[in-house]
Design an enzyme around this catalytic site. Structure first.
Site, PDB file in Angstrom:
ATOM      1  N   TYR A 137       9.566 -13.913   7.433  1.00 54.40           N
ATOM      2  CA  TYR A 137       9.297 -12.452   7.144  1.00 54.40           C
ATOM      3  C   TYR A 137       9.323 -11.662   8.694  1.00 54.40           C
ATOM      4  O   TYR A 137       9.784 -10.678   9.235  1.00 54.40           O
ATOM      5  CB  TYR A 137       8.214 -12.486   6.556  1.00 54.40           C
ATOM      6  CG  TYR A 137       7.456 -10.729   6.972  1.00 54.40           C
ATOM      7  CD1 TYR A 137       7.343  -9.983   5.964  1.00 54.40           C
ATOM      8  CD2 TYR A 137       6.260 -10.755   7.808  1.00 54.40           C
ATOM      9  CE1 TYR A 137       7.436  -8.285   6.246  1.00 54.40           C
ATOM     10  CE2 TYR A 137       5.746  -9.074   7.569  1.00 54.40           C
ATOM     11  CZ  TYR A 137       6.362  -8.742   6.810  1.00 54.40           C
ATOM     12  OH  TYR A 137       5.824  -7.340   7.588  1.00 54.40           O
ATOM     13  N   GLN A 189       1.861   0.257  -0.107  1.00 52.17           N
ATOM     14  CA  GLN A 189       0.302   0.553   0.516  1.00 52.17           C
ATOM     15  C   GLN A 189       0.586   2.079   1.450  1.00 52.17           C
ATOM     16  O   GLN A 189      -0.271   2.789   0.847  1.00 52.17           O
ATOM     17  CB  GLN A 189      -0.218  -0.388   0.910  1.00 52.17           C
ATOM     18  CG  GLN A 189      -0.724  -1.545   0.657  1.00 52.17           C
ATOM     19  CD  GLN A 189      -1.035  -2.814   0.986  1.00 52.17           C
ATOM     20  OE1 GLN A 189      -2.227  -2.431   1.232  1.00 52.17           O
ATOM     21  NE2 GLN A 189      -0.794  -3.275   2.047  1.00 52.17           N
ATOM     22  N   VAL A 190       1.463   1.634   2.009  1.00 47.73           N
ATOM     23  CA  VAL A 190       2.202   2.570   2.887  1.00 47.73           C
ATOM     24  C   VAL A 190       2.157   3.840   2.504  1.00 47.73           C
ATOM     25  O   VAL A 190       2.284   5.087   2.844  1.00 47.73           O
ATOM     26  CB  VAL A 190       2.047   2.333   4.408  1.00 47.73           C
ATOM     27  CG1 VAL A 190       2.599   3.589   5.453  1.00 47.73           C
ATOM     28  CG2 VAL A 190       1.344   1.245   5.081  1.00 47.73           C
TER      29      VAL A 190
END
Ligand SMILES: NC(=O)c1ccc[n+]([C@@H]2O[C@H](COP(=O)([O-])OP(=O)(O)OC[C@H]3O[C@@H](n4cnc5c(N)ncnc54)[C@H](OP(=O)(O)O)[C@@H]3O)[C@@H](O)[C@H]2O)c1
Length: 310
Positions: free
Chosen positions: A124, A11-12
Site C-alpha cells: 500500500y 471517507q474524504v
C-alpha cells in the site's frame, strides 16, 4: 469551474463533496458510473468533461489486502494519479491528490517533514509513493496532501469499529506503541477548502487555478494536530461516548498480528502547510469531539448492525 471529485463514497470524498459545490459544478461519478481502474474509461471521461480541477479522493485503502492484490493497489494508487496528471496537463487543468503517512517507515525520532526520505513498509505504502512520484512527474500543477489515520462517521474506519466494539464487548485490546495523529475526514475536507480559498482566482486565464497555484505546487502534510496512540485514541472515544463501556487494554503491535508492518512513528509535521497557506487543522482531540457531535442518536443502530471490518 468544472470539478471532478473521485471517491465520492469514501471517507474524504463524501466530506469534500458538499464543500466543493461552493466552488463550481461538481461531478462525482461513483464506481458504478466510472471505474477508475479502467484507464480507457478514465481517459474518455476526462477528455470529454475537461475539469478545471480534479480532486482525487479515490484510493485502494485496504492496507493488509494490498499485499495479495498488488496490481489492484497500484492501478488505483499509482497509475491513476499519474494518468490524471497527464490528462490534465494536456489542456491546463490541475489536480489535488491525497497520500499517506505510510510512505515512511516510522523509524524517525520526531515528526516527518515533506523533505524526509520515504521508505514504505508494504505494498500500500509503495503504491501511494509511486502515485506521488507519477503525479509530480506528469508536470501538472498539483497539490498532494499527505494525511494519517483517517476516520469519520462514514465508511470503514477505526472510530466506527471502536464505537461498535465498545458496546458489544466487555474488554478490547488496542495497540499502544504506534504514534500518529488521528485525522477526521471532515478536517481534511475543510483544510483542503481553506487552502483553495487562499488561491487567487481573479487572474484571467482559461484555468485560474493553474495560475493561482504557481510556486505553491507540491507535497504538504495535512493532519489534525498533536499525536497519540491507538490505545489513547480509543480511551478518548469512550470518554466522549459513555455508552461504550468496554475495558480498554494496551498491547504492543506484536500482539496484533497483521500481514504488513505499520510505521511506529506516523507523526507528520504540518509546518509547511501553515507557513505557505496559513492553514492549521484542529488538535486531534478537538476534531474527534466535532466529529462525534455530528453523530445522531439513530447512528447507534447503524453502527451495531452494519458489516464493519474489525
Ligand atoms: N483511510 C486512512 O486511514 C488513510 C490514511 C492516510 C491517507 N489516506 C489517504 O486518504 C485518501 C482518502 O482515503 P479514504 O479513507 O477516504 O478512502 P476510502 O474511504 O477507502 O474511499 C476510497 C474511495 O475510492 C473509491 N474507489 C476505489 N477503487 C475504485 C475504483 N476502481 N473505481 C471507482 N472508485 C474507486 C471507493 O469507492 P467505493 O465506495 O465504491 O468502494 C471509495 O469511494 C486516500 O488517498 C488514502 O490513501 C487514508
Amino acid at each position: 469551474m468544472r470539478i471532478l471529485l473521485t471517491g465520492v463514497n469514501g471517507q474524504v470524498g463524501s466530506a469534500l463533496k458538499p464543500l466543493l459545490m461552493s466552488l463550481g459544478t461538481v461531478q462525482a461519478p461513483p464506481r458504478g458510473e466510472l471505474n477508475l481502474a479502467d484507464a480507457r474509461a478514465v481517459e474518455a471521461w476526462v477528455r470529454h468533461h475537461r475539469p478545471h480541477l480534479i480532486v482525487n479522493a479515490a484510493a485502494y485503502t485496504a492496507v493488509d489486502r494490498a499485499e495479495q492484490e498488488r496490481e489492484a493497489a497500484f492501478a488505483l494508487n499509482a497509475q491513476l494519479p499519474e494518468q490524471l496528471g497527464c490528462l490534465q496537463r494536456e489542456w491546463g487543468g490541475v489536480v489535488i491528490h491525497y497520500s499517506t503517512d505510510y510512505v515512511f517507515d516510522g523509524t524517525r525520532e520526531g515528526p516527518y517533514t515533506e523533505l524526509d526520505t520515504t521508505a514504505p513498509l508494504g505494498v500500500y505504502g509503495r503504491s501511494k509513493r509511486a502515485g506521488e512520484e507519477g503525479l509530480m512527474s506528469s508536470g501538472v500543477p498539483v497539490m498532494i496532501f499527505r494525511t494519517s489515520w483517517v476516520y469519520g462517521l462514514h465508511g470503514r474506519n477505526f472510530l466506527r469499529t471502536m464505537l461498535r466494539l465498545g458496546q458489544e464487548r466487555a474488554e478490547i485490546r488496542v495497540v499502544n506503541d504506534q504514534w500518529g495523529a488521528p485525522t477526521w475526514a471532515g478536517s481534511i475536507a475543510r483544510g483542503t477548502m481553506e487552502v483553495l480559498a487562499t488561491v487567487d482566482r481573479s487572474v484571467s486565464s482559461e484555468n485560474p487555478w493553474a495560475e493561482g497555484w504557481r510556486g505553491k505546487e507540491g507535497i504538504y502534510h495535512l493532519t489534525n494536530g498533536g499525536a497519540t496512540t491507538w490505545y489513547d485514541f480509543t480511551r478518548r472515544i469512550f470518554e466522549l461516548r459513555p455508552e461504550c463501556r468496554a475495558l480498554v487494554l494496551p498491547i504492543p503491535s506484536g500482539d496484533y498480528p497483521s500481514p504488513v508492518q505499520r510505521p511506529t512513528n506516523s507523526r507528520l509535521d504540518n509546518a509547511k502547510l501553515e507557513k505557505v497557506f496559513g492553514v492549521r487543522l484542529p488538535h486531534w482531540s478537538k476534531a474527534l469531539e466535532d466529529c462525534l457531535a455530528e453523530l445522531p442518536s439513530a447512528m447507534h443502530e447503524v453502527l451495531l448492525t452494519e458489516n464493519n471490518e474489525g
